[in-house]
Design a protein around this motif. Structure first.
Motif, short mmCIF file in Angstrom:
data_model
loop_
_atom_site.label_atom_id
_atom_site.label_comp_id
_atom_site.label_asym_id
_atom_site.label_seq_id
_atom_site.Cartn_x
_atom_site.Cartn_y
_atom_site.Cartn_z
N PRO A 85 -50.43 35.82 19.10
CA PRO A 85 -49.85 34.47 19.17
C PRO A 85 -48.33 34.51 19.35
O PRO A 85 -47.75 33.69 20.07
N GLU A 86 -47.68 35.48 18.74
CA GLU A 86 -46.22 35.61 18.87
C GLU A 86 -45.83 35.98 20.31
O GLU A 86 -44.88 35.45 20.86
N GLU A 87 -46.59 36.90 20.90
CA GLU A 87 -46.33 37.30 22.29
C GLU A 87 -46.57 36.13 23.24
O GLU A 87 -45.80 35.91 24.19
N ALA A 88 -47.64 35.37 22.97
CA ALA A 88 -47.95 34.20 23.80
C ALA A 88 -46.84 33.15 23.70
O ALA A 88 -46.44 32.57 24.71
N ALA A 89 -46.34 32.92 22.51
CA ALA A 89 -45.27 31.94 22.32
C ALA A 89 -44.00 32.38 23.04
O ALA A 89 -43.32 31.57 23.68
N LYS A 90 -43.69 33.67 22.97
CA LYS A 90 -42.50 34.19 23.64
C LYS A 90 -42.67 34.08 25.15
O LYS A 90 -41.74 33.68 25.87
N ARG A 91 -43.85 34.42 25.66
CA ARG A 91 -44.12 34.31 27.10
C ARG A 91 -43.96 32.87 27.56
O ARG A 91 -43.35 32.60 28.59
N LYS A 92 -44.50 31.93 26.78
CA LYS A 92 -44.40 30.51 27.14
C LYS A 92 -42.94 30.06 27.16
O LYS A 92 -42.50 29.39 28.09
N GLU A 93 -42.20 30.45 26.16
CA GLU A 93 -40.78 30.06 26.08
C GLU A 93 -40.01 30.61 27.29
O GLU A 93 -39.22 29.90 27.91
N GLU A 94 -40.25 31.86 27.63
CA GLU A 94 -39.58 32.48 28.78
C GLU A 94 -39.99 31.79 30.08
O GLU A 94 -39.17 31.56 30.96
N TRP A 95 -41.27 31.44 30.20
CA TRP A 95 -41.77 30.79 31.41
C TRP A 95 -41.14 29.40 31.56
O TRP A 95 -40.67 29.05 32.65
N VAL A 96 -41.12 28.61 30.50
CA VAL A 96 -40.52 27.27 30.56
C VAL A 96 -39.05 27.38 30.94
O VAL A 96 -38.56 26.63 31.80
N SER A 97 -38.34 28.31 30.35
CA SER A 97 -36.94 28.51 30.68
C SER A 97 -36.76 28.86 32.15
O SER A 97 -35.88 28.32 32.83
N ARG A 98 -37.61 29.74 32.67
CA ARG A 98 -37.53 30.14 34.08
C ARG A 98 -37.85 28.97 35.00
O ARG A 98 -37.16 28.75 36.00
N MET A 99 -38.86 28.16 34.65
CA MET A 99 -39.23 27.01 35.49
C MET A 99 -38.10 25.98 35.54
O MET A 99 -37.80 25.42 36.59
#
Length: 112
Positions: free
Chosen positions: A3-17
């Motif tokens: 869950p921590e890795e998924a949250a970090k991935r989501k945060e990075e993706w939103v920032s990139r978008m």
């Protein structure tokens, strides 16, 4: 993925978008476009097929019995609403779920 890795991935993706200007400023419009795209059962099924795996254009086209035009239209629609994105590996392009697409599969499809 934890869950921590998924949250970090989501945060990075939103920032990139946001940085790339792909996510609309008006989140209501952004969500509306995504919901409209997901009214189509073929697009919903493509998202489910991409859950935990990646697929090429040909695999999607063949698996869903689509013409080139139909596959291209549906994939472009899912890409433009940020549900999927292309990923290249050794010269081959694959379609993968984005965190938004994963959220749809997890929160809508798996709860049915």
């Amino acid at each position: 993925m934890t869950p921590e890795e998924a949250a970090k991935r989501k945060e990075e993706w939103v920032s990139r978008m946001k940085r790339e200007g792909r996510m609309k400023e008006d989140m209501t419009e952004d969500h509306k476009a995504c919901l409209n795209a997901l009214q189509n059962p073929v697009r919903r099924n493509i998202l489910k097929a991409l859950d935990n795996r990646r697929m090429t254009f040909e695999e999607i086209k063949t698996g869903f019995k689509l013409t080139d035009t139909q596959a291209n239209y549906n994939l472009c629609t899912l890409e433009s609403t940020l549900c999927i994105e292309k990923e290249e590996d050794e010269g081959v392009q694959y379609y993968v779920l984005t965190p938004r697409g994963e959220g749809y599969v997890e929160n809508v499809e798996l709860k049915k």
